[in-house]
Design a protein around this motif. Sequence first.
Motif, PDB file in Angstrom:
ATOM      1  N   ASN A   5      24.527  13.404 -14.947  1.00  0.00           N
ATOM      2  CA  ASN A   5      25.845  12.482 -15.265  1.00  0.00           C
ATOM      3  C   ASN A   5      24.264  11.078 -15.428  1.00  0.00           C
ATOM      4  N   ASN A   6      23.294  11.283 -16.412  1.00  0.00           N
ATOM      5  CA  ASN A   6      22.574  10.395 -16.542  1.00  0.00           C
ATOM      6  C   ASN A   6      22.553   9.289 -15.463  1.00  0.00           C
ATOM      7  N   LEU A   7      21.654   9.419 -14.335  1.00  0.00           N
ATOM      8  CA  LEU A   7      22.369   8.433 -12.632  1.00  0.00           C
ATOM      9  C   LEU A   7      20.576   8.235 -12.422  1.00  0.00           C
ATOM     10  N   THR A   8      19.846   7.265 -11.697  1.00  0.00           N
ATOM     11  CA  THR A   8      19.369   7.359 -10.651  1.00  0.00           C
ATOM     12  C   THR A   8      19.534   7.485  -8.969  1.00  0.00           C
ATOM     13  N   LEU A   9      19.042   8.304  -9.002  1.00  0.00           N
ATOM     14  CA  LEU A   9      19.080   8.746  -7.547  1.00  0.00           C
ATOM     15  C   LEU A   9      17.958   7.666  -6.528  1.00  0.00           C
ATOM     16  N   THR A  10      19.448   7.289  -5.444  1.00  0.00           N
ATOM     17  CA  THR A  10      18.478   5.827  -4.826  1.00  0.00           C
ATOM     18  C   THR A  10      18.218   6.492  -2.812  1.00  0.00           C
ATOM     19  N   LYS A  11      19.619   6.745  -2.304  1.00  0.00           N
ATOM     20  CA  LYS A  11      19.724   6.911  -0.889  1.00  0.00           C
ATOM     21  C   LYS A  11      20.394   8.424  -1.034  1.00  0.00           C
ATOM     22  N   LEU A  12      20.107   9.015   0.075  1.00  0.00           N
ATOM     23  CA  LEU A  12      20.079   9.670   1.087  1.00  0.00           C
ATOM     24  C   LEU A  12      21.280   9.572   2.059  1.00  0.00           C
ATOM     25  N   LEU A  13      22.548   9.656   1.786  1.00  0.00           N
ATOM     26  CA  LEU A  13      23.772   9.278   3.567  1.00  0.00           C
ATOM     27  C   LEU A  13      23.954  10.667   3.886  1.00  0.00           C
ATOM     28  N   LEU A  14      23.960  10.021   6.031  1.00  0.00           N
ATOM     29  CA  LEU A  14      24.516  11.275   6.274  1.00  0.00           C
ATOM     30  C   LEU A  14      25.658  10.785   7.153  1.00  0.00           C
ATOM     31  N   ASN A  17      31.670  19.701   1.874  1.00  0.00           N
ATOM     32  CA  ASN A  17      31.281  18.364   0.327  1.00  0.00           C
ATOM     33  C   ASN A  17      30.623  17.671   0.623  1.00  0.00           C
ATOM     34  N   CYS A  18      29.866  17.871  -0.566  1.00  0.00           N
ATOM     35  CA  CYS A  18      28.623  16.840  -0.488  1.00  0.00           C
ATOM     36  C   CYS A  18      28.869  16.279  -2.061  1.00  0.00           C
ATOM     37  N   THR A  19      28.946  14.491  -1.956  1.00  0.00           N
ATOM     38  CA  THR A  19      29.420  13.564  -2.294  1.00  0.00           C
ATOM     39  C   THR A  19      28.299  12.758  -3.286  1.00  0.00           C
ATOM     40  N   LEU A  20      28.395  12.890  -5.379  1.00  0.00           N
ATOM     41  CA  LEU A  20      27.607  12.646  -5.304  1.00  0.00           C
ATOM     42  C   LEU A  20      28.615  11.285  -5.403  1.00  0.00           C
ATOM     43  N   LEU A  21      27.975  10.129  -5.297  1.00  0.00           N
ATOM     44  CA  LEU A  21      28.672   8.007  -5.648  1.00  0.00           C
ATOM     45  C   LEU A  21      27.588   7.260  -6.408  1.00  0.00           C
ATOM     46  N   TRP A  22      28.519   6.765  -7.242  1.00  0.00           N
ATOM     47  CA  TRP A  22      27.324   5.844  -8.577  1.00  0.00           C
ATOM     48  C   TRP A  22      28.182   5.138  -8.204  1.00  0.00           C
ATOM     49  N   CYS A  23      27.412   3.927  -8.823  1.00  0.00           N
ATOM     50  CA  CYS A  23      27.373   2.387  -9.457  1.00  0.00           C
ATOM     51  C   CYS A  23      27.637   2.890 -10.622  1.00  0.00           C
ATOM     52  N   ASP A  24      29.139   2.392 -11.370  1.00  0.00           N
ATOM     53  CA  ASP A  24      28.746   2.954 -13.095  1.00  0.00           C
ATOM     54  C   ASP A  24      28.000   1.587 -14.182  1.00  0.00           C
ATOM     55  N   GLU A  25      28.036   0.691 -13.106  1.00  0.00           N
ATOM     56  CA  GLU A  25      27.596  -0.851 -13.701  1.00  0.00           C
ATOM     57  C   GLU A  25      25.661  -0.491 -13.877  1.00  0.00           C
ATOM     58  N   THR A  26      25.483  -0.226 -12.734  1.00  0.00           N
ATOM     59  CA  THR A  26      23.379   0.110 -12.519  1.00  0.00           C
ATOM     60  C   THR A  26      23.085   1.807 -12.745  1.00  0.00           C
ATOM     61  N   HIS A  27      24.318   2.097 -12.429  1.00  0.00           N
ATOM     62  CA  HIS A  27      23.391   3.687 -12.736  1.00  0.00           C
ATOM     63  C   HIS A  27      23.218   4.420 -11.584  1.00  0.00           C
ATOM     64  N   GLN A  28      22.767   3.539 -10.347  1.00  0.00           N
ATOM     65  CA  GLN A  28      22.475   4.322  -8.694  1.00  0.00           C
ATOM     66  C   GLN A  28      23.668   4.606  -8.433  1.00  0.00           C
ATOM     67  N   ALA A  29      22.569   5.828  -7.950  1.00  0.00           N
ATOM     68  CA  ALA A  29      23.943   6.707  -6.818  1.00  0.00           C
ATOM     69  C   ALA A  29      22.961   6.887  -5.452  1.00  0.00           C
TER      70      ALA A  29
END
Length: 214
Positions: free
Chosen positions: A46-55, A15-27
């Motif tokens: 989802n019209n997001l901007t990917l900013t981080k990869l978390l492990l 399960n990879c989780t795509l997680l984002w802030c719906d105010e900034t659309h940063q993910a």
Amino acid sequence: MLQYQIIPVTAFQQNCTLLWCDETHQAALIDPGGDIEKLLQAVEKNNLTLTKLLLTHGHLDHVGGADKLRKRTGCPIIGPHQADAFWLNALPAQSEMFGFAHTDVFTPDNWLTETDTVTVGNLELQVLHCPGHTPGHVVFYHADSQLAIVGDVLFNGSIGRTDFPQGNHTDLINAITQKLLPLGDDVKFIPGHGPMSTLGHERVSNPYLCQPVW
């Protein structure tokens, strides 16, 4: 507000989780184990901007796509705890052992510890160091949403394996009972494999946990 999408990847259906802030659309992508085109398509859809990869930890099915995504997107890799460095150093051997495409050794941009927090847009995720499945396993918790991304620490009806190198069953049970369960029965969690559950459900029904001492 936190939003998320669970995207199973690799032959292990991790399960990879795509997680984002719906105010900034940063993910952020949490545990991008592979199938990077599939993950990037979800970000774009989802019209997001990917900013981080978390492990959460260093096992191949959780990290196999991380370095490729870092090179592709420029996003930093954050986590796990440095105690899992030996797993990342063993990625070529892991990929050969499990029949995956060759995966190079890589080093995260930042290791994580118990006192850290990670931001995604306006969201703040608490970092919990939960060793046992691996010594450097971490969990990401968003208190406002009562949501935890727990990797392979806890599953719906089960717990993480501890028969891998440097696994420790006692440490795992302690992490679950002393760090996760106190977060509260209503907390939902996304495991590394399989369906979601709540900490309350696992506390009373999980055969590894539903003992009077808990």
